[in-house]
Design an enzyme around this catalytic site. Structure first.
Site, PDB file in Angstrom:
ATOM      1  N   SER A  16       0.834  -1.208   0.000  1.00  0.00           N
ATOM      2  CA  SER A  16       0.000   0.000   0.000  1.00  0.00           C
ATOM      3  C   SER A  16       0.870   1.259   0.000  1.00  0.00           C
ATOM      4  O   SER A  16       0.490   2.280  -0.580  1.00  0.00           O
ATOM      5  CB  SER A  16      -0.979   0.003   1.177  1.00  0.00           C
ATOM      6  OG  SER A  16      -0.308   0.174   2.397  1.00  0.00           O
ATOM      7  N   MET A  93      10.750  -6.459   4.718  1.00  0.00           N
ATOM      8  CA  MET A  93      10.932  -7.056   6.038  1.00  0.00           C
ATOM      9  C   MET A  93      12.248  -7.837   6.159  1.00  0.00           C
ATOM     10  O   MET A  93      12.262  -8.937   6.708  1.00  0.00           O
ATOM     11  CB  MET A  93       9.733  -7.969   6.348  1.00  0.00           C
ATOM     12  CG  MET A  93       8.423  -7.234   6.351  1.00  0.00           C
ATOM     13  SD  MET A  93       8.463  -5.720   7.310  1.00  0.00           S
ATOM     14  CE  MET A  93       7.026  -5.886   8.283  1.00  0.00           C
ATOM     15  N   ARG A  94      13.326  -7.281   5.662  1.00  0.00           N
ATOM     16  CA  ARG A  94      14.648  -7.891   5.847  1.00  0.00           C
ATOM     17  C   ARG A  94      15.581  -6.854   6.461  1.00  0.00           C
ATOM     18  O   ARG A  94      15.539  -5.676   6.079  1.00  0.00           O
ATOM     19  CB  ARG A  94      15.270  -8.344   4.512  1.00  0.00           C
ATOM     20  CG  ARG A  94      14.487  -9.367   3.763  1.00  0.00           C
ATOM     21  CD  ARG A  94      14.393 -10.697   4.459  1.00  0.00           C
ATOM     22  NE  ARG A  94      15.663 -11.366   4.667  1.00  0.00           N
ATOM     23  CZ  ARG A  94      15.815 -12.453   5.417  1.00  0.00           C
ATOM     24  NH1 ARG A  94      14.769 -12.977   6.043  1.00  0.00           N
ATOM     25  NH2 ARG A  94      16.980 -13.018   5.550  1.00  0.00           N
ATOM     26  N   HIS A 112       8.653   3.250   8.978  1.00  0.00           N
ATOM     27  CA  HIS A 112       8.423   2.398  10.147  1.00  0.00           C
ATOM     28  C   HIS A 112       7.133   2.842  10.831  1.00  0.00           C
ATOM     29  O   HIS A 112       6.925   4.041  11.039  1.00  0.00           O
ATOM     30  CB  HIS A 112       9.603   2.496  11.120  1.00  0.00           C
ATOM     31  CG  HIS A 112       9.463   1.561  12.268  1.00  0.00           C
ATOM     32  ND1 HIS A 112       9.621   0.203  12.133  1.00  0.00           N
ATOM     33  CD2 HIS A 112       9.116   1.766  13.562  1.00  0.00           C
ATOM     34  CE1 HIS A 112       9.401  -0.386  13.296  1.00  0.00           C
ATOM     35  NE2 HIS A 112       9.090   0.539  14.173  1.00  0.00           N
ATOM     36  N   ASP A 144      20.359   2.952   8.374  1.00  0.00           N
ATOM     37  CA  ASP A 144      21.767   2.668   8.660  1.00  0.00           C
ATOM     38  C   ASP A 144      21.846   1.183   9.022  1.00  0.00           C
ATOM     39  O   ASP A 144      20.872   0.457   8.817  1.00  0.00           O
ATOM     40  CB  ASP A 144      22.332   3.596   9.758  1.00  0.00           C
ATOM     41  CG  ASP A 144      21.652   3.394  11.101  1.00  0.00           C
ATOM     42  OD1 ASP A 144      20.871   2.434  11.245  1.00  0.00           O
ATOM     43  OD2 ASP A 144      21.905   4.208  12.012  1.00  0.00           O
ATOM     44  N   GLU A 177       1.274   7.003   6.929  1.00  0.00           N
ATOM     45  CA  GLU A 177       2.437   6.514   6.162  1.00  0.00           C
ATOM     46  C   GLU A 177       2.315   6.935   4.699  1.00  0.00           C
ATOM     47  O   GLU A 177       3.285   7.347   4.060  1.00  0.00           O
ATOM     48  CB  GLU A 177       2.529   4.987   6.245  1.00  0.00           C
ATOM     49  CG  GLU A 177       2.838   4.463   7.629  1.00  0.00           C
ATOM     50  CD  GLU A 177       3.044   2.953   7.640  1.00  0.00           C
ATOM     51  OE1 GLU A 177       3.633   2.415   6.685  1.00  0.00           O
ATOM     52  OE2 GLU A 177       2.615   2.302   8.618  1.00  0.00           O
TER      53      GLU A 177
HETATM   54  C1  GAR Z   1       3.765  -0.744   6.770  1.00  0.00           C
HETATM   55  O1  GAR Z   1       2.972  -0.475   7.894  1.00  0.00           O
HETATM   56  C2  GAR Z   1       5.224  -0.424   7.078  1.00  0.00           C
HETATM   57  O2  GAR Z   1       5.392   0.696   7.903  1.00  0.00           O
HETATM   58  C3  GAR Z   1       5.653  -1.679   7.776  1.00  0.00           C
HETATM   59  O3  GAR Z   1       5.062  -2.711   7.028  1.00  0.00           O
HETATM   60  C4  GAR Z   1       3.840  -2.243   6.472  1.00  0.00           C
HETATM   61  C5  GAR Z   1       3.852  -2.521   4.993  1.00  0.00           C
HETATM   62  O4  GAR Z   1       2.616  -2.215   4.439  1.00  0.00           O
HETATM   63  N1  GAR Z   1       7.075  -1.806   7.801  1.00  0.00           N
HETATM   64  C6  GAR Z   1       7.730  -2.304   8.836  1.00  0.00           C
HETATM   65  O5  GAR Z   1       7.176  -2.732   9.837  1.00  0.00           O
HETATM   66  C7  GAR Z   1       9.234  -2.344   8.686  1.00  0.00           C
HETATM   67  N2  GAR Z   1       9.859  -2.559   9.956  1.00  0.00           N
HETATM   68  P1  GAR Z   1       2.459  -2.100   2.855  1.00  0.00           P
HETATM   69  O6  GAR Z   1       3.105  -3.343   2.258  1.00  0.00           O
HETATM   70  O7  GAR Z   1       0.974  -2.076   2.663  1.00  0.00           O
HETATM   71  O8  GAR Z   1       3.143  -0.834   2.408  1.00  0.00           O
END
Ligand code: GAR
Length: 221
Positions: A16, A93-94, A112, A144, A177
Site C-alpha cells: 500500500s 521485512m529484511r 516504520h 543505517d 504513512e
Molecule cells: C507498513 O505499515 C510499514 O510501515 C511496515 O510494514 C507495512 C507494509 O505495508 N514496515 C515495517 O514494519 C518495517 N519494519 P504495505 O506493504 O501495505 O506498504
C-alpha cells in the site's frame, strides 16, 4: 523540465505504501520515477501493483541465497542495472547488512509504523497498542546498519483512542504513512535533505507551531 529522482522500491507484502508513491507520481506531485520494484516474497501483492502500472517487478527470494550478503549483492546488482539513485524500503521485512548500507550510503529510506526510537522492529503497531501509549505514529528515516535506527526525516503523530483496537490504530498509522513517505521522497528529489551528525535538516522549510498536544485533553492547567 524538473529532474526526477530514479527510485527502486523494496517490498515484502501488500504494497500500500508503494501504491501511494505510484499514485503521487501519477498525480504529478512527486518528482520521481520508479525504475524497479523488488520483492523478496513471491506472493507479495506489491508485485501485482507494480505490474499493473508497467513497472518492472522482480522477485529475489532471500531463501535462494546462502548468506545475507549474497542476497544483498543480487539486490545491488539489479538496482544498479536500473540505475537507481534512491532505494525506498516500503514494507521490506529484511534487515540489511553494512554491505548494502555502504553501497547506497544515505540513499536508502525506510518507513516504520511507530514513533522511533520507540517500538523498533516488527509488529510495532501491536506492541505500541499493547503498551498503552496515548500517541503513536510513523517515521520515515534513512537506513543505517541498525534496526530502525537511522537519521529521521519526518514523523507523523496520531492519537490512540480508548475504543481503538490494534487494527484500528494500524489503519490510522497507515493512512499517515501514505502521506509522509511521498513527502520525504519529494524532499530528497528537491535536494532539500541535509544530514548533520544524525540529524536531518530540511532546507527552506517552515517549522511547525510550538503547540503541545495532550491525550487525554487537559481539564485544568
Ligand atoms: C507498513 O505499515 C510499514 O510501515 C511496515 O510494514 C507495512 C507494509 O505495508 N514496515 C515495517 O514494519 C518495517 N519494519 P504495505 O506493504 O501495505 O506498504
Amino acid at each position: 523540465m524538473k529532474k526526477k529522482v530514479a527510485i527502486g522500491v523494496l517490498v515484502s507484502g501488500s504494497g500500500s505504501n508503494l501504491q501511494s508513491i505510484i499514485d503521487q507520481i501519477e498525480a504529478g506531485n512527486l518528482d520521481a520515477v520508479i525504475y524497479v520494484v523488488i520483492s523478496n516474497v513471491a506472493s507479495a501483492f506489491a508485485l501485482e501493483r507494480a505490474q499493473k502500472h508497467n513497472i518492472p517487478a522482480v522477485l529475489i527470494d532471500h531463501r535462494d541465497f546462502e548468506t545475507r550478503e549474497d542476497f544483498e549483492q543480487k539486490l545491488i546488482d539489479v538496482l544498479n542495472s536500473y540505475s537507481v539513485e534512491l532505494v525506498v524500503m516500503a514494507g521490506f521485512m529484511r534487515v540489511l547488512t553494512p554491505l548494502f548500507i555502504k553501497t547506497f550510503h544515505h540513499r536508502i529510506m525506510n518507513i516504520h509504523p511507530a514513533l522511533l526510537p520507540s517500538f523498533q522492529g516488527i509488529h510495532a503497531q501491536e506492541r505500541a497498542f499493547a503498551y498503552g501509549v496515548k500517541f503513536s505514529g510513523c517515521t520515515v528515516h534513512f537506513a543505517d546498519d541498525g534496526v530502525d535506527t537511522g537519521p529521521i526525516i519526518i514523523q507523523s503523530v496520531v492519537p490512540v483512542f480508548d475504543d481503538d483496537t490494534a487494527d484500528t490504530l494500524q489503519q490510522r498509522i497507515l493512512r499517515e504513512e501514505h502521506r509522509i513517505f511521498p513527502q520525504a521522497i519529494q524532499f530528497y528529489a528537491e535536494g532539500k535533505l541535509e544530514i548533520v551528525d544524525r540529524k536531518v535538516r530540511i532546507r527552506d522549510h517552515t517549522s511547525i507551531d510550538d503547540t503541545p498536544i495532550h491525550n487525554p485533553p487537559l481539564t485544568r492547567y
